[in-house]
Design a protein around this motif. Structure first.
Motif, PDB file in Angstrom:
ATOM      1  N   THR A 114       0.507  -0.972   0.329  1.00 11.68           N
ATOM      2  CA  THR A 114      -0.138   0.495   0.022  1.00 11.68           C
ATOM      3  C   THR A 114       0.750   1.008   0.310  1.00 11.68           C
ATOM      4  N   VAL A 115       1.771   1.180   0.618  1.00 14.60           N
ATOM      5  CA  VAL A 115       2.792   2.647   0.673  1.00 14.60           C
ATOM      6  C   VAL A 115       3.261   2.481  -0.313  1.00 14.60           C
ATOM      7  N   ASP A 118       1.006   4.180  -2.763  1.00 18.43           N
ATOM      8  CA  ASP A 118       0.681   5.379  -2.851  1.00 18.43           C
ATOM      9  C   ASP A 118       1.938   6.490  -3.412  1.00 18.43           C
ATOM     10  N   CYS A 119       3.263   5.760  -2.157  1.00 17.90           N
ATOM     11  CA  CYS A 119       4.782   6.799  -3.168  1.00 17.90           C
ATOM     12  C   CYS A 119       4.648   6.718  -4.450  1.00 17.90           C
ATOM     13  N   LEU A 121       1.924   6.568  -6.444  1.00 19.77           N
ATOM     14  CA  LEU A 121       1.486   7.642  -7.249  1.00 19.77           C
ATOM     15  C   LEU A 121       0.943   9.307  -7.055  1.00 19.77           C
ATOM     16  N   ALA A 122       1.946   8.925  -5.602  1.00 17.80           N
ATOM     17  CA  ALA A 122       2.132  10.639  -4.974  1.00 17.80           C
ATOM     18  C   ALA A 122       3.452  11.438  -5.909  1.00 17.80           C
ATOM     19  N   THR A 130      -3.719  10.683  -2.939  1.00 21.84           N
ATOM     20  CA  THR A 130      -3.285   9.069  -4.258  1.00 21.84           C
ATOM     21  C   THR A 130      -4.870   8.340  -3.879  1.00 21.84           C
ATOM     22  N   PHE A 131      -5.877   8.289  -3.015  1.00 20.70           N
ATOM     23  CA  PHE A 131      -7.417   7.477  -2.799  1.00 20.70           C
ATOM     24  C   PHE A 131      -8.035   7.754  -4.880  1.00 20.70           C
ATOM     25  N   ARG A 134      -6.242   5.686  -6.885  1.00 20.98           N
ATOM     26  CA  ARG A 134      -6.688   4.898  -6.259  1.00 20.98           C
ATOM     27  C   ARG A 134      -7.667   4.382  -7.630  1.00 20.98           C
ATOM     28  N   THR A 161      -9.311  -0.055  -1.748  1.00 17.19           N
ATOM     29  CA  THR A 161      -8.106   1.894  -1.514  1.00 17.19           C
ATOM     30  C   THR A 161      -8.577   2.106  -0.356  1.00 17.19           C
ATOM     31  N   ASP A 162     -10.053   1.237  -0.126  1.00 14.96           N
ATOM     32  CA  ASP A 162     -10.012   2.576   1.123  1.00 14.96           C
ATOM     33  C   ASP A 162      -9.519   2.032   2.375  1.00 14.96           C
TER      34      ASP A 162
END
Length: 163
Positions: A114-115, A118-119, A121-122, A130-131, A134, A161-162
């Motif tokens: 997940t990290v 997120d990294c 996507l960010a 990022t949500f 996602r 994703t949530d």
């Protein structure tokens, strides 16, 4: 080839490579993890090989080969159906359950994947949300899979994703 196809293919290869690195220390590949994970609900109750194939969205030959390897590794057990010799029943073995648990903890349970997503996507900006991205990616992939005939594999993973 369409630019979206190419982009999805390249993203797939990149995430596959990442998944291989994550799972290598426990002795699995992403494909083997998927098979074991798809069998997790049934634990000791056998699943029809055809149902497993449909859940994973792979060809008959692919699932047969994958299960043969997992069987050789002692992670799954296959038995022919007594009524129909063309039907195989598949279940996890105790070593399969243990390995799946270790792989899950390494990749999902500890939050590393997940990290990592997120990294990515960010793009290095910790303030970037990022949500929404996602959700858009999941919707895009789901639409492509449904349209091109691989919709049965939707919902294989219970985490969202949530979560």
């Amino acid at each position: 080839m369409d630019a979206v196809f190419f982009a999805v293919k390249r993203a797939h290869y990149a995430t596959w490579k990442f998944g291989r690195r994550m799972l290598m220390p426990v002795g699995l590949t992403p494909a083997r993890f998927d098979v074991l994970f798809a069998l997790r609900k049934s634990r000791w109750v056998p699943v029809r090989q055809a149902a497993l194939r449909a859940a994973l969205g792979v060809a008959r030959a692919t699932i047969s080969e994958m299960l043969g390897v997992l069987e050789d590794l002692g992670l799954v057990l296959r038995n022919c159906c007594e009524d129909d010799k063309r039907t195989n029943w598949v279940r996890l073995t105790m070593p399969g359950v243990d390995l799946l648990h270790r792989a899950y903890q390494r990749c999902v349970g500890n939050g590393d994947t997940t990290v990592a997503v997120d990294c990515a996507l960010a793009e290095g900006d910790p303030a970037r949300a990022t949500f929404p991205m996602r959700s858009s990616i999941e919707e895009l992939c789901s639409s492509l899979r449904r349209w091109f005939g691989n919709g049965k594999a939707l919902g294989l993973y219970p985490w969202r994703t949530d979560d």
